[in-house]
Design an enzyme around this catalytic site. Structure first.
Site, PDB file in Angstrom:
ATOM      1  N   VAL A 266       0.846  -1.195   0.000  1.00  0.00           N
ATOM      2  CA  VAL A 266       0.000   0.000   0.000  1.00  0.00           C
ATOM      3  C   VAL A 266       0.881   1.244   0.000  1.00  0.00           C
ATOM      4  O   VAL A 266       1.863   1.308   0.738  1.00  0.00           O
ATOM      5  CB  VAL A 266      -0.899   0.027   1.262  1.00  0.00           C
ATOM      6  CG1 VAL A 266      -1.778   1.250   1.270  1.00  0.00           C
ATOM      7  CG2 VAL A 266      -1.715  -1.226   1.371  1.00  0.00           C
ATOM      8  N   CYS A 267       0.514   2.212  -0.831  1.00  0.00           N
ATOM      9  CA  CYS A 267       1.168   3.523  -0.794  1.00  0.00           C
ATOM     10  C   CYS A 267       0.061   4.570  -0.708  1.00  0.00           C
ATOM     11  O   CYS A 267      -1.083   4.239  -0.418  1.00  0.00           O
ATOM     12  CB  CYS A 267       2.062   3.732  -2.012  1.00  0.00           C
ATOM     13  SG  CYS A 267       1.171   3.786  -3.576  1.00  0.00           S
ATOM     14  N   LYS A 268       0.381   5.811  -0.971  1.00  0.00           N
ATOM     15  CA  LYS A 268      -0.626   6.864  -0.845  1.00  0.00           C
ATOM     16  C   LYS A 268      -1.698   6.776  -1.927  1.00  0.00           C
ATOM     17  O   LYS A 268      -2.885   6.773  -1.633  1.00  0.00           O
ATOM     18  CB  LYS A 268       0.041   8.237  -0.882  1.00  0.00           C
ATOM     19  CG  LYS A 268      -0.918   9.382  -0.703  1.00  0.00           C
ATOM     20  CD  LYS A 268      -0.202  10.713  -0.665  1.00  0.00           C
ATOM     21  CE  LYS A 268      -1.220  11.838  -0.479  1.00  0.00           C
ATOM     22  NZ  LYS A 268      -0.573  13.142  -0.396  1.00  0.00           N
TER      23      LYS A 268
END
Length: 140
Positions: free
Chosen positions: A98-100
């Site tokens: 997960v990233c932004k």
């Protein structure tokens, strides 16, 4: 109108060629991104609930503390290679990165895949999509 199009193509072959090259590159890029191993928020939830998937949040510590998926491990993008050993114990489980916004997680997916992890997925849309879907976040 068709006559004008043919006349334009004949008068500007370099411009038309450049356009076709950019169009082809864009189509290839889109096909690769859509075919990549991304999962939706609901698919990620099912992986966590049914297969005990591990969620790896690659955002910086401040963003992680502001709100993250419950049970997620924070391994910032810049430190993935040096902290990859932390994930060796869960190599046989699915890993959701997960990233932004879902753009940067592909780099981490590639690094983990290169390191021998076989079931690595990125969360499409990242935390922005997770929150837009109204799914819970933990703040610590």
């Amino acid at each position: 109108m068709i006559d004008q199009l043919f006349e334009f193509v004949q008068n500007h072959p370099l411009l038309v060629g450049a356009f076709l090259m950019v169009l082809t590159a864009w189509i290839i890029y889109e096909v690769r991104n859509s075919a990549s191993s991304g999962v939706t928020s609901s698919q990620a939830t099912q992986l966590v609930n049914r297969e005990d998937a591990v969620v790896v949040d690659t955002r910086e510590a401040g963003d992680f503390k502001a709100g993250h998926i419950a049970g997620a491990r924070n391994i910032p993008q810049s430190r993935v290679e040096e902290r990859i050993s932390e994930l060796e114990k869960v190599k046989d489980k699915p890993i959701v990165v997960v990233c932004k916004s879902g753009q940067a997680s592909g780099i981490t997916v590639a690094k983990l895949t290169k390191a021998g992890f076989t079931r690595v997925y990125k969360l499409r849309g990242g935390m922005m999509q997770w929150q837009a879907d109204g799914l819970p976040v933990v703040k610590k």
